[in-house]
Motif scaffolding. Structure first.
Motif, PDB file in Angstrom:
ATOM      1  N   SER A 162      -6.879  -0.655 -13.692  1.00  0.00           N
ATOM      2  CA  SER A 162      -7.219   0.871 -13.436  1.00  0.00           C
ATOM      3  C   SER A 162      -7.449   1.213 -12.017  1.00  0.00           C
ATOM      4  N   MET A 163      -7.292   0.435 -11.137  1.00  0.00           N
ATOM      5  CA  MET A 163      -7.589   0.544  -9.764  1.00  0.00           C
ATOM      6  C   MET A 163      -6.041   0.832  -9.254  1.00  0.00           C
ATOM      7  N   THR A 164      -5.890   2.195  -8.863  1.00  0.00           N
ATOM      8  CA  THR A 164      -4.680   2.898  -8.699  1.00  0.00           C
ATOM      9  C   THR A 164      -3.679   2.221  -7.629  1.00  0.00           C
ATOM     10  N   LEU A 165      -4.101   1.965  -6.376  1.00  0.00           N
ATOM     11  CA  LEU A 165      -3.335   1.333  -5.578  1.00  0.00           C
ATOM     12  C   LEU A 165      -3.143   0.129  -5.486  1.00  0.00           C
ATOM     13  N   LEU A 166      -4.204  -0.703  -6.275  1.00  0.00           N
ATOM     14  CA  LEU A 166      -3.983  -2.388  -6.638  1.00  0.00           C
ATOM     15  C   LEU A 166      -2.922  -2.388  -7.756  1.00  0.00           C
ATOM     16  N   ASN A 167      -3.136  -1.471  -8.318  1.00  0.00           N
ATOM     17  CA  ASN A 167      -1.977  -1.458  -9.410  1.00  0.00           C
ATOM     18  C   ASN A 167      -0.395  -1.333  -8.834  1.00  0.00           C
ATOM     19  N   ALA A 168      -0.343  -0.407  -7.967  1.00  0.00           N
ATOM     20  CA  ALA A 168       0.904  -0.132  -7.307  1.00  0.00           C
ATOM     21  C   ALA A 168       1.341  -1.456  -6.415  1.00  0.00           C
ATOM     22  N   TYR A 169       0.389  -1.811  -5.793  1.00  0.00           N
ATOM     23  CA  TYR A 169       0.919  -3.191  -5.110  1.00  0.00           C
ATOM     24  C   TYR A 169       1.061  -4.448  -5.949  1.00  0.00           C
ATOM     25  N   GLY A 170       1.066  -4.001  -7.152  1.00  0.00           N
ATOM     26  CA  GLY A 170       1.595  -5.055  -8.234  1.00  0.00           C
ATOM     27  C   GLY A 170       3.143  -5.381  -7.942  1.00  0.00           C
ATOM     28  N   PHE A 171       3.841  -4.403  -7.703  1.00  0.00           N
ATOM     29  CA  PHE A 171       5.097  -4.472  -7.758  1.00  0.00           C
ATOM     30  C   PHE A 171       5.621  -3.932  -6.208  1.00  0.00           C
ATOM     31  N   PHE A 172       5.276  -2.779  -5.553  1.00  0.00           N
ATOM     32  CA  PHE A 172       5.586  -2.552  -4.329  1.00  0.00           C
ATOM     33  C   PHE A 172       5.528  -3.532  -3.434  1.00  0.00           C
ATOM     34  N   THR A 173       6.673  -3.486  -2.488  1.00  0.00           N
ATOM     35  CA  THR A 173       6.291  -4.862  -1.313  1.00  0.00           C
ATOM     36  C   THR A 173       6.159  -3.819  -0.133  1.00  0.00           C
ATOM     37  N   LEU A 174       5.001  -4.286   0.302  1.00  0.00           N
ATOM     38  CA  LEU A 174       4.287  -3.599   1.499  1.00  0.00           C
ATOM     39  C   LEU A 174       3.430  -4.705   2.358  1.00  0.00           C
ATOM     40  N   PRO A 175       3.109  -4.293   3.482  1.00  0.00           N
ATOM     41  CA  PRO A 175       2.171  -5.385   4.091  1.00  0.00           C
ATOM     42  C   PRO A 175       0.814  -5.693   3.521  1.00  0.00           C
ATOM     43  N   ASP A 176       0.490  -4.519   2.574  1.00  0.00           N
ATOM     44  CA  ASP A 176      -0.963  -4.641   2.022  1.00  0.00           C
ATOM     45  C   ASP A 176      -0.673  -5.557   0.899  1.00  0.00           C
ATOM     46  N   THR A 177       0.434  -5.847   0.281  1.00  0.00           N
ATOM     47  CA  THR A 177       0.778  -6.914  -0.908  1.00  0.00           C
ATOM     48  C   THR A 177       0.173  -8.161  -0.486  1.00  0.00           C
TER      49      THR A 177
END
Length: 559
Positions: A110-125
């Motif tokens: 349910s954590m929005t950005l943590l969810n997005a970084y489950g597949f986006f490849t960005l430095p935060d990943t």
């Protein structure tokens, strides 16, 4: 390994569903611009890049060994996010946790950005992943410090710093929570290991004149303080990263006490990051992803609190389910735009506009004016067509300013795409409203790496005193001065251009007609008079072959 076997099968069932969902999302969602930029990083692996350390490029490179297309950029992000969930689970000691597996997954998903970084490849990943690695190792280290754990912790500290420079906050606030570490020989070994592992990046920074540090600390454009955009925006971000569960998540944080060193580290890390960026919000706009790192300690804090508080358990689960439904809807919309009605995100239509331009220009190189976003996106969706971002004085430097992309288009017939064109040969309008205007240029010649050096740290505005200008030509060819025009760009206190005025530098020897290759030529010039107010800086800029002026000199303060 024994810890993994103790995890219930139900946990792995939930994990498998999330992993498969992320793989499907990665495959059917077009790249966002930052991902295309980091894909471009990976085409020439190095120990550093203009904006970031190299870990994100390494993830893309490894992904490309397994798959093509979008999944060839994101595969390792799917792997890291799945393993990260396991690491988070292992950080929780409460014996009741096995009875509340679905609650844990709802909290995480349910954590929005943590969810997005489950597949986006960005430095935060990788930053999120290695934060979990570091914290889990630290959890065992404070119970029983050993040489082996010290070495592993040092490697993870280096991996954090290879992911993103913000990682220094993670290391600092964990150290601050346990100052006795300063007297531990094991902790000092961890620091030494981390520094040794980081030497290649230090050397890269040295070789590249600390370009990344200078950009982030001194050269990054900013704006005048606005409470709504900066500080209020920071508080909006605090809500956005947790969605509807935010009241109970923050209540869990407020109620949790640092009764042991590990909980104390989690609390210090969370509050430390939030306070740091709250203070930063009085100077610049804080981007949402800058504070995403607090999701890692907060998951552990919130879930432990849920296990001991039935009301929090119930409400976080209920609101988390609502978050989950909304997130799934939005995730489908990332791949299938009509679901979002008239809203276009940057993952929509990139393949289409790249194909439209390719149909127009063929396979010739494409030069994009002021767009480190469009240049790599076009290259990605046209199977590696040479591209270049020609950065002018109204933009900023980026990876295209320091690599060899300019050499790949120099002397070639190119398609030149710029919003500044008045009489374009071709145009293309994106469904989202963006307009691309282009023309053809034969024998394209640019010299954006010409370096204009003024050794003064500060100069009096409208002075009559001549200034010394050194122009270094890094190219392997002489450059005819007739092809160049010099100017001064005056900027405000936030480095936004206000006015550009032509200058005519003079050499000490009037016979000099060329900038010698890989040599420095000395000029004298006077600052042009200006009636503009609120000028804070100026920089020397050069136009070559009638292109718009570049970013050749660093900003010089005026008084």
């Amino acid at each position: 390994m024994q810890m993994l076997t103790k995890i219930p099968k139900q946990f792995y069932y939930f994990l498998a569903v999330i992993f498969i969902l992320n793989l499907l999302q990665s495959s059917f969602t077009q790249l966002i611009f930052d991902e295309a930029y980091y894909w471009y990083y990976s085409q020439n692996m190095a120990w550093g890049y203009f904006d970031h350390p190299p870990m994100v490029a390494l993830l893309v490179k490894i992904s490309s060994f397994f798959f093509n297309g979008e999944l060839g950029v994101r595969f390792m992000s799917c792997i890291l996010s799945a393993v990260n969930i396991i690491l988070l689970w292992l950080m929780i000691d409460n014996p009741k946790k096995n009875d509340y597996i679905k609650h844990f997954f709802v909290l995480v998903f349910s954590m929005t950005l943590l969810n997005a970084y489950g597949f986006f490849t960005l430095p935060d990943t990788p930053l999120l992943f290695f934060t979990s690695c570091f914290l889990l190792t630290y959890k065992h280290f404070i119970k029983n410090p050993t040489w082996g754990l010290a070495i592993i912790m040092g490697v993870f500290m280096a991996a954090l710093m290879y992911s993103k420079y913000h990682a220094v906050l993670v290391i600092f606030f964990v150290l601050l929570s346990n100052l006795k570490l300063t007297t531990s020989k094991y902790a000092w070994l961890a620091v030494i290991v981390a520094l040794c592992c980081y030497v290649p990046h230090f050397y890269w920074l040295y070789e590249n004149d600390f370009v990344s540090i200078k950009y982030h600390l001194y050269e990054r454009p900013n704006g005048a303080y606005s409470f709504e955009k900066y500080t209020l925006g920071f508080f909006v971000n605090l809500v956005a990263i947790f969605g509807l569960t935010f009241p109970f998540v923050y209540k869990a944080l407020f109620k949790t006490k640092g009764n042991d060193l590990f909980n104390k580290a989690l609390i210090y890390l969370t509050y430390g990051v939030l306070i740091f960026f709250f203070v930063s919000s009085f100077n610049r706009r804080v981007q949402t992803q800058w504070i995403i790192i607090v999701c890692i300690p907060v998951i552990v804090i919130a879930f432990n609190y849920m296990l001991n508080n039935k009301q929090a358990l119930t409400w976080i689960f209920r609101l988390g389910l609502v978050n989950t439904v909304l997130i799934i809807y939005l995730r489908i919309g990332l791949a299938y735009q009509p679901l979002l009605f008239n809203f276009y995100y940057e993952s929509h239509g990139n393949k289409e506009w790249a194909k439209a331009i390719e149909d127009e220009v063929g396979d010739i190189p494409v030069v994009f004016e002021n767009s480190y976003r469009n240049a790599p996106m076009y290259a990605f969706y046209t199977n590696g067509t040479p591209t270049f971002s020609l950065n002018n004085f109204m933009y900023r430097k980026n990876q295209y300013s320091i690599n060899d992309a300019e050499e790949q288009v120099r002397g070639k017939d190119v398609a030149y795409v710029s919003k500044y064109l008045n009489n374009p040969t071709f145009t293309y309008t994106r469904e989202s409203g963006g307009l691309y205007k282009g023309k053809y240029i034969s024998n394209f010649q640019s010299y954006r790496k010409l370096d204009c050096i003024i050794e003064n740290d500060e100069v009096t505005l409208n002075t009559d005193e001549p200034l010394t200008l050194k122009v270094y030509n890094p190219y392997k060819e002489d450059i005819d001065l007739k092809k160049l025009k010099f100017a001064i760009t005056y900027m405000d206190d936030y480095k936004h251009p206000l006015e550009t005025l032509r200058i005519h530098p003079k050499t000490t020897q009037n016979t000099i007609t060329r900038l010698k290759k890989q040599d420095t030529t000395v000029f004298k010039f006077q600052l042009p008079k200006t009636k503009k107010e609120n000028i804070g800086y100026f920089r020397v800029v050069i136009s070559e072959n009638d292109l718009l002026y570049g970013l050749n000199g660093k900003p010089i303060s005026v008084k």
